[in-house]
Design an enzyme around this catalytic site. Structure first.
Site, PDB file in Angstrom:
ATOM      1  N   ARG A 121       0.519  -1.260   0.077  1.00 26.21           N
ATOM      2  CA  ARG A 121      -0.052   0.057   0.057  1.00 26.21           C
ATOM      3  C   ARG A 121       0.827   0.632   0.196  1.00 26.21           C
ATOM      4  NH1 ARG A 121      -2.990  -3.088   3.884  1.00 26.21           N
ATOM      5  NH2 ARG A 121      -4.578  -3.930   2.564  1.00 26.21           N
ATOM      6  N   LYS A 143       4.521  11.160 -11.402  1.00 24.94           N
ATOM      7  CA  LYS A 143       3.506  10.686 -12.335  1.00 24.94           C
ATOM      8  C   LYS A 143       4.102   9.294 -12.841  1.00 24.94           C
ATOM      9  CE  LYS A 143       0.455  14.020 -14.917  1.00 24.94           C
ATOM     10  NZ  LYS A 143       1.065  14.706 -16.478  1.00 24.94           N
ATOM     11  N   GLU A 185      12.939  18.547 -23.931  1.00 31.00           N
ATOM     12  CA  GLU A 185      12.094  19.406 -23.266  1.00 31.00           C
ATOM     13  C   GLU A 185      12.948  20.263 -21.992  1.00 31.00           C
ATOM     14  OE1 GLU A 185       9.542  17.190 -22.494  1.00 31.00           O
ATOM     15  OE2 GLU A 185       9.144  15.514 -23.318  1.00 31.00           O
ATOM     16  N   LYS A 227       9.782  23.004 -13.481  1.00 28.78           N
ATOM     17  CA  LYS A 227       8.653  22.038 -12.859  1.00 28.78           C
ATOM     18  C   LYS A 227       8.258  22.087 -11.863  1.00 28.78           C
ATOM     19  CE  LYS A 227       7.263  17.806 -14.529  1.00 28.78           C
ATOM     20  NZ  LYS A 227       7.138  16.209 -15.144  1.00 28.78           N
ATOM     21  N   GLU A 237      -2.887  18.385 -11.733  1.00 31.36           N
ATOM     22  CA  GLU A 237      -2.871  18.987 -13.720  1.00 31.36           C
ATOM     23  C   GLU A 237      -4.613  18.990 -13.535  1.00 31.36           C
ATOM     24  OE1 GLU A 237      -0.730  16.645 -16.958  1.00 31.36           O
ATOM     25  OE2 GLU A 237      -2.266  17.300 -18.268  1.00 31.36           O
ATOM     26  N   ARG A 241      -0.598  22.832 -15.249  1.00 36.68           N
ATOM     27  CA  ARG A 241       0.414  21.472 -15.116  1.00 36.68           C
ATOM     28  C   ARG A 241       0.501  21.656 -16.334  1.00 36.68           C
ATOM     29  NH1 ARG A 241       2.468  16.461 -11.349  1.00 36.68           N
ATOM     30  NH2 ARG A 241       3.359  16.029 -13.331  1.00 36.68           N
ATOM     31  N   ASN A 245       2.745  20.213 -21.642  1.00 39.81           N
ATOM     32  CA  ASN A 245       2.041  18.930 -22.693  1.00 39.81           C
ATOM     33  C   ASN A 245       2.521  19.941 -24.239  1.00 39.81           C
ATOM     34  OD1 ASN A 245       1.910  16.931 -21.597  1.00 39.81           O
ATOM     35  ND2 ASN A 245      -0.568  17.887 -20.354  1.00 39.81           N
ATOM     36  N   HIS A 248       2.876  18.907 -27.104  1.00 42.32           N
ATOM     37  CA  HIS A 248       3.588  17.251 -26.893  1.00 42.32           C
ATOM     38  C   HIS A 248       1.805  16.574 -28.237  1.00 42.32           C
ATOM     39  CE1 HIS A 248       6.430  17.364 -24.325  1.00 42.32           C
ATOM     40  NE2 HIS A 248       5.832  16.069 -23.592  1.00 42.32           N
ATOM     41  N   HIS A 252       3.169  13.187 -29.948  1.00 43.42           N
ATOM     42  CA  HIS A 252       2.256  11.875 -29.836  1.00 43.42           C
ATOM     43  C   HIS A 252       1.955  11.622 -30.835  1.00 43.42           C
ATOM     44  CE1 HIS A 252       1.780  13.134 -24.478  1.00 43.42           C
ATOM     45  NE2 HIS A 252       3.095  12.313 -24.957  1.00 43.42           N
ATOM     46  N   HIS A 266      10.174   9.999 -28.420  1.00 45.64           N
ATOM     47  CA  HIS A 266       9.483  11.084 -27.907  1.00 45.64           C
ATOM     48  C   HIS A 266      10.933  11.950 -28.021  1.00 45.64           C
ATOM     49  CE1 HIS A 266       6.677  12.283 -25.013  1.00 45.64           C
ATOM     50  NE2 HIS A 266       7.265  13.485 -24.595  1.00 45.64           N
TER      51      HIS A 266
HETATM   52  N1  LIG Z   1       6.159  10.149 -15.529  1.00 45.68           N
HETATM   53  C1  LIG Z   1       6.783  11.611 -15.674  1.00 45.68           C
HETATM   54  O1  LIG Z   1       5.585  12.582 -15.345  1.00 45.68           O
HETATM   55  C2  LIG Z   1       6.722  10.935 -17.244  1.00 45.68           C
HETATM   56  C3  LIG Z   1       7.224  12.290 -17.877  1.00 45.68           C
HETATM   57  C4  LIG Z   1       7.856  12.160 -19.073  1.00 45.68           C
HETATM   58  C5  LIG Z   1       8.013  10.748 -20.142  1.00 45.68           C
HETATM   59  N2  LIG Z   1       8.340   9.583 -18.700  1.00 45.68           N
HETATM   60  C6  LIG Z   1       8.520   8.734 -19.671  1.00 45.68           C
HETATM   61  O2  LIG Z   1      10.024   9.090 -19.093  1.00 45.68           O
HETATM   62  C7  LIG Z   1       9.858   7.109 -20.383  1.00 45.68           C
HETATM   63  C8  LIG Z   1      11.135   8.192 -21.532  1.00 45.68           C
HETATM   64  O3  LIG Z   1      12.317   7.821 -20.327  1.00 45.68           O
HETATM   65  P1  LIG Z   1      13.939   8.384 -21.265  1.00 45.68           P
HETATM   66  O4  LIG Z   1      13.959   8.699 -22.279  1.00 45.68           O
HETATM   67  O5  LIG Z   1      14.768   8.337 -19.879  1.00 45.68           O
HETATM   68  O6  LIG Z   1      13.652   6.469 -21.486  1.00 45.68           O
HETATM   69  P2  LIG Z   1      14.647   5.326 -21.656  1.00 45.68           P
HETATM   70  O7  LIG Z   1      14.472   4.947 -19.182  1.00 45.68           O
HETATM   71  O8  LIG Z   1      14.149   4.289 -22.119  1.00 45.68           O
HETATM   72  O9  LIG Z   1      16.193   5.586 -21.749  1.00 45.68           O
HETATM   73  C9  LIG Z   1      16.610   5.417 -22.371  1.00 45.68           C
HETATM   74  C10 LIG Z   1      17.920   4.623 -22.719  1.00 45.68           C
HETATM   75  O10 LIG Z   1      19.301   4.967 -22.314  1.00 45.68           O
HETATM   76  C11 LIG Z   1      18.980   3.811 -21.255  1.00 45.68           C
HETATM   77  N3  LIG Z   1      20.352   4.528 -20.578  1.00 45.68           N
HETATM   78  C12 LIG Z   1      19.683   5.535 -19.364  1.00 45.68           C
HETATM   79  N4  LIG Z   1      20.735   5.742 -18.682  1.00 45.68           N
HETATM   80  C13 LIG Z   1      21.852   6.051 -19.323  1.00 45.68           C
HETATM   81  C14 LIG Z   1      23.235   6.556 -19.199  1.00 45.68           C
HETATM   82  N5  LIG Z   1      23.297   7.433 -18.339  1.00 45.68           N
HETATM   83  N6  LIG Z   1      24.102   6.196 -20.305  1.00 45.68           N
HETATM   84  C15 LIG Z   1      23.533   5.728 -20.879  1.00 45.68           C
HETATM   85  N7  LIG Z   1      22.519   5.001 -21.444  1.00 45.68           N
HETATM   86  C16 LIG Z   1      22.005   5.068 -20.392  1.00 45.68           C
HETATM   87  C17 LIG Z   1      18.853   3.210 -20.921  1.00 45.68           C
HETATM   88  O11 LIG Z   1      18.630   1.257 -20.851  1.00 45.68           O
HETATM   89  C18 LIG Z   1      17.754   3.297 -22.329  1.00 45.68           C
HETATM   90  O12 LIG Z   1      18.263   2.316 -23.714  1.00 45.68           O
HETATM   91  C19 LIG Z   1       8.698   6.993 -21.354  1.00 45.68           C
HETATM   92  O13 LIG Z   1       8.216   5.648 -21.006  1.00 45.68           O
HETATM   93  C20 LIG Z   1       7.736   7.903 -20.571  1.00 45.68           C
HETATM   94  O14 LIG Z   1       6.506   7.668 -20.931  1.00 45.68           O
HETATM   95  C21 LIG Z   1       7.087   9.777 -17.973  1.00 45.68           C
HETATM   96 ZN   LIG Z   2       7.746  14.878 -22.286  1.00 48.25          ZN
END
Ligand SMILES: NC(=O)c1ccc[n+]([C@@H]2O[C@H](COP(=O)([O-])OP(=O)(O)OC[C@H]3O[C@@H](n4cnc5c(N)ncnc54)[C@H](O)[C@@H]3O)[C@@H](O)[C@H]2O)c1
Ligand SMILES: [Zn+2]
Length: 364
Positions: A121, A143, A185, A227, A237, A241, A245, A248, A252, A266
């Site tokens: 929980r 989030k 971003e 942020k 949001e 907030r 986007n 986006h 998206h 992305h």
């Molecule tokens: N929660 C939120 O508010 C929020 C906001 C934006 C995006 N997201 C989510 O985030 C995700 C994308 O995140 P991301 O772009 O970090 O992708 P990811 O976590 O897949 O990382 C991208 C790649 O980089 C590699 N990597 C990570 N750190 C590294 C480093 N220091 N050196 C070398 N390689 C490294 C990872 O292994 C992966 O292959 C999506 O699922 C998206 O929906 C969430």
């Molecule tokens: Zn984004």
């Protein structure tokens, strides 16, 4: 050059620490929150590069650690991935009053945040973001989510971390394309709400991306501050907030139209989307043309794509892109939602954009 940014959310408040080399101090930062065994969750790629240094820093402070390594990639953010992680967390012996660490990009951060929110929980967790996208965006704000067959991030909850540790030196091992995607971003924060920051990025963005620790740390810290302030005013949001986007709705839809494949990351979608959002703002008479030109020019100058034609492979069809926008989880009754701009640093949310105007822009 170390920076600490508070996220003011009452009893859910926490700090974001940003500095190069911070991983070495993670033990001391985490110590006040740790009790019992601390699971450290990461993915294969980050485990290979950085896990041992975090484990050493934690062990140095006599924190008992249990590493858990997940397969790298977006498909880990699924019900199957969640089930595996939840089992591993329970097996680790972490207790209700304990804490979990997420070391990785947005995939690890989103999944660990979700799992921490539901195991027993709700257990505290700490974000140690290792991609630029995670440092400036996904690790801040609480989030969490997984993807389901019906769409991305459709199942999740709000669960704020206890602490965010952003070591900007970790970004040096990130592939250039991933670094640039995260930078979209960063530029977004300037474009949506801070003209001075955008001007600073025009001067210093390339230095930050070329490995200059001080500039990258400033860029990450400023992005986090923006942020954090927005989230503090609108945690769930209900209003402001949504400005995060910017770019986006287009982004998206382009990701969906290219099958969430390697053709478009992305952040690349966001870069094209931001450029289109400013162009749409000009077409609709909200924004001056020079502002839109500056957005495009800056994103282009760092090496980000700014037009649909730059996506490799067959050009996504305008009607299909529009159809994806109508199915966006933020659309209501088929009405598109957009963040548009009056100028750089001044954006607003609207549902009053005609499909015709969007189609004309997409076809142009
Ligand atoms: N929660 C939120 O508010 C929020 C906001 C934006 C995006 N997201 C989510 O985030 C995700 C994308 O995140 P991301 O772009 O970090 O992708 P990811 O976590 O897949 O990382 C991208 C790649 O980089 C590699 N990597 C990570 N750190 C590294 C480093 N220091 N050196 C070398 N390689 C490294 C990872 O292994 C992966 O292959 C999506 O699922 C998206 O929906 C969430
Ligand atoms: Zn984004």
């Amino acid at each position: 050059m170390s920076k600490t940014i508070p996220v003011a959310l009452g009893e859910r408040s926490y700090n974001i620490h940003v500095a190069p080399g911070l991983l070495a101090h993670a033990g001391a930062l985490v110590k006040p929150f740790a009790s019992g065994v601390v699971p450290v969750v990461t993915d294969d790629e980050v485990a290979r590069l950085h896990l041992q240094f975090l484990l050493a820093a934690l062990r140095h402070e006599k924190i008992e650690v249990q590493p858990i390594t997940l397969p790298t990639g977006e498909s880990t953010k699924s019900f199957a991935g969640l089930e595996r992680l939840v089992s591993a967390l329970i097996a680790s012996g972490v207790d209700r009053g304990g804490m979990i660490i997420a070391l990785g990009g947005g995939v690890v951060g989103d999944l660990v945040g979700f799992a921490a929110g539901i195991v027993k929980r709700g257990i505290d967790y700490v974000q140690v973001p290792t991609t630029l996208l995670a440092q400036v965006d996904s690790s801040v704000g609480g989030k969490t989510a997984i993807n389901v067959a019906e769409g991305k991030n459709l199942v999740g909850l709000f669960h704020q971390p206890k602490l965010v540790i952003a070591d900007t030196a970790l970004l040096k091992s990130l592939p250039k394309r991933q670094l640039l995607a995260g930078y979209a971003e960063v530029a977004k924060y300037g474009a949506l709400g801070d003209a001075e920051f955008f001007s600073w990025l025009e001067q210093h963005g390339n230095a930050a991306l070329s490995g200059d620790d001080a500039t990258m740390t400033s860029a990450v810290a400023h992005s986090c501050r923006m942020k954090a302030d927005i989230v503090a005013r609108d945690e769930r949001e209900g209003g402001e907030r949504a400005l995060l986007n910017l770019g986006h709705t287009f982004g998206h839809a382009l990701e969906a139209a290219t099958g969430y494949s390697d053709r478009l990351l992305h952040g690349e979608g966001v870069s094209i989307g931001m450029t289109l959002a400013f162009e749409l703002s000009v077409r609709l008479g909200h924004c001056d043309a020079p502002s839109a030109r500056r957005i495009r020019a800056h994103l282009e100058s760092v090496g980000l794509p700014v037009s649909i034609a730059q996506i490799p492979g067959e050009r996504p069809d305008a009607k299909i892109v529009l159809a994806h926008m109508e199915h966006d989880k933020k659309a209501r009754n088929g009405r598109l939602t957009f963040v548009l701009a009056r100028q750089i640093g001044e954006s607003f949310f609207t549902r009053d954009v005609s499909k015709q105007a969007v189609l004309e822009l997409l076809a142009a």
